[in-house]
Scaffold this motif. Sequence first.
Motif, PDB file in Angstrom:
ATOM      1  N   PRO A 131       0.945  -1.305  -0.050  1.00  0.00           N
ATOM      2  CA  PRO A 131       0.090  -0.022   0.035  1.00  0.00           C
ATOM      3  C   PRO A 131       0.895   1.249  -0.086  1.00  0.00           C
ATOM      4  N   ALA A 132       0.451   2.367  -0.842  1.00  0.00           N
ATOM      5  CA  ALA A 132       1.553   3.398  -0.904  1.00  0.00           C
ATOM      6  C   ALA A 132       0.644   4.752  -0.940  1.00  0.00           C
ATOM      7  N   ARG A 133       0.927   5.511  -0.301  1.00  0.00           N
ATOM      8  CA  ARG A 133       0.430   7.116  -0.243  1.00  0.00           C
ATOM      9  C   ARG A 133       1.375   8.067  -0.581  1.00  0.00           C
ATOM     10  N   ASP A 136       5.074   8.267   1.105  1.00  0.00           N
ATOM     11  CA  ASP A 136       5.939   6.942   1.435  1.00  0.00           C
ATOM     12  C   ASP A 136       7.364   6.671   0.700  1.00  0.00           C
ATOM     13  N   LEU A 137       8.214   5.944   1.323  1.00  0.00           N
ATOM     14  CA  LEU A 137       9.243   5.542   0.747  1.00  0.00           C
ATOM     15  C   LEU A 137       9.282   4.074   0.511  1.00  0.00           C
ATOM     16  N   LEU A 138       9.369   3.433  -0.809  1.00  0.00           N
ATOM     17  CA  LEU A 138       9.316   2.182  -0.939  1.00  0.00           C
ATOM     18  C   LEU A 138      10.549   1.501  -1.268  1.00  0.00           C
ATOM     19  N   ASN A 139      10.868   0.629  -0.722  1.00  0.00           N
ATOM     20  CA  ASN A 139      12.119  -0.274  -0.967  1.00  0.00           C
ATOM     21  C   ASN A 139      13.332   0.562  -0.769  1.00  0.00           C
ATOM     22  N   ASN A 140      13.423   1.394  -0.113  1.00  0.00           N
ATOM     23  CA  ASN A 140      14.420   2.507   0.391  1.00  0.00           C
ATOM     24  C   ASN A 140      15.063   3.017  -0.776  1.00  0.00           C
ATOM     25  N   VAL A 147       0.029  10.996  -5.579  1.00  0.00           N
ATOM     26  CA  VAL A 147      -1.244   9.910  -6.369  1.00  0.00           C
ATOM     27  C   VAL A 147      -2.216  10.867  -6.512  1.00  0.00           C
ATOM     28  N   THR A 148      -2.589  10.826  -8.054  1.00  0.00           N
ATOM     29  CA  THR A 148      -3.695  11.194  -8.452  1.00  0.00           C
ATOM     30  C   THR A 148      -4.670  10.153  -8.959  1.00  0.00           C
ATOM     31  N   ALA A 149      -5.740  10.423  -9.342  1.00  0.00           N
ATOM     32  CA  ALA A 149      -6.584   9.414 -10.027  1.00  0.00           C
ATOM     33  C   ALA A 149      -6.297   8.940 -11.496  1.00  0.00           C
ATOM     34  N   THR A 150      -5.407   9.472 -11.847  1.00  0.00           N
ATOM     35  CA  THR A 150      -4.778   8.751 -13.277  1.00  0.00           C
ATOM     36  C   THR A 150      -3.360   8.557 -13.369  1.00  0.00           C
ATOM     37  N   PHE A 154       6.716   8.633  -8.907  1.00  0.00           N
ATOM     38  CA  PHE A 154       7.989   8.322  -7.957  1.00  0.00           C
ATOM     39  C   PHE A 154       9.036   9.177  -8.270  1.00  0.00           C
ATOM     40  N   MET A 155       9.738   9.117  -7.230  1.00  0.00           N
ATOM     41  CA  MET A 155      11.397   9.807  -7.157  1.00  0.00           C
ATOM     42  C   MET A 155      12.184   8.965  -6.896  1.00  0.00           C
ATOM     43  N   PHE A 156      13.007   8.313  -7.824  1.00  0.00           N
ATOM     44  CA  PHE A 156      14.017   7.312  -7.780  1.00  0.00           C
ATOM     45  C   PHE A 156      14.981   8.152  -6.878  1.00  0.00           C
ATOM     46  N   GLU A 157      15.232   8.015  -5.550  1.00  0.00           N
ATOM     47  CA  GLU A 157      16.224   8.640  -4.622  1.00  0.00           C
ATOM     48  C   GLU A 157      17.654   8.350  -5.098  1.00  0.00           C
ATOM     49  N   PRO A 158      18.287   7.290  -5.381  1.00  0.00           N
ATOM     50  CA  PRO A 158      19.659   7.494  -5.770  1.00  0.00           C
ATOM     51  C   PRO A 158      20.002   8.218  -6.726  1.00  0.00           C
TER      52      PRO A 158
END
Length: 171
Positions: A131-133, A136-140, A147-150, A154-158
């Motif tokens: 689940p993501a809002r 949130d940071l996913l997989n570090n 998050v929009t309806a369409t 994401f921002m790839f942090e490295p």
Amino acid sequence: MNRGLIAALAATLAAVWYVAGLGDESDAEPSAADTRRPSSAARAVAAAGEAPGVLIAAAPERAAAEVGRDLFATHSFLPPAPSPAALAAIAARKGPPPAPVAPPLPFRYQGKLMEEGGITVFLAQGERILPARAGDLLNNQYRVESVTATAITFMFEPLKQRQTLTIGSAP
């Protein structure tokens, strides 16, 4: 004894005698091989025979190339490494390396839940459901920016690169 066997034996002896007679060149002219200079080993043996009281022949002389050669040196069959100047020329020809790029998104969109506090999306990564809002940071590595309806951004942090996952049309 069999007459054929005796005839074959006589023919063989005659052939051997004939060939042995051809090998004897005592009365023939000296060939080019005989007029060559004797080797250093032959000269050493001849010199030892001429000196009175010498029973052992001297060791043959070695050429300068043979003396300096290491018989047990390691050898490599790899081509020689390029010189630093050649490496610099190759690098200048290729130009700068390309800028790194973020890998493709590892997530698949599975669904969304719209609540008063915002939209929660459900993403699949292999067998896992995440689940993501927004925030949130996913997989570090992947931060959910919005998050929009369409779409989900994401921002790839490295590498600080943005990626977008389209999730469908507005309801």
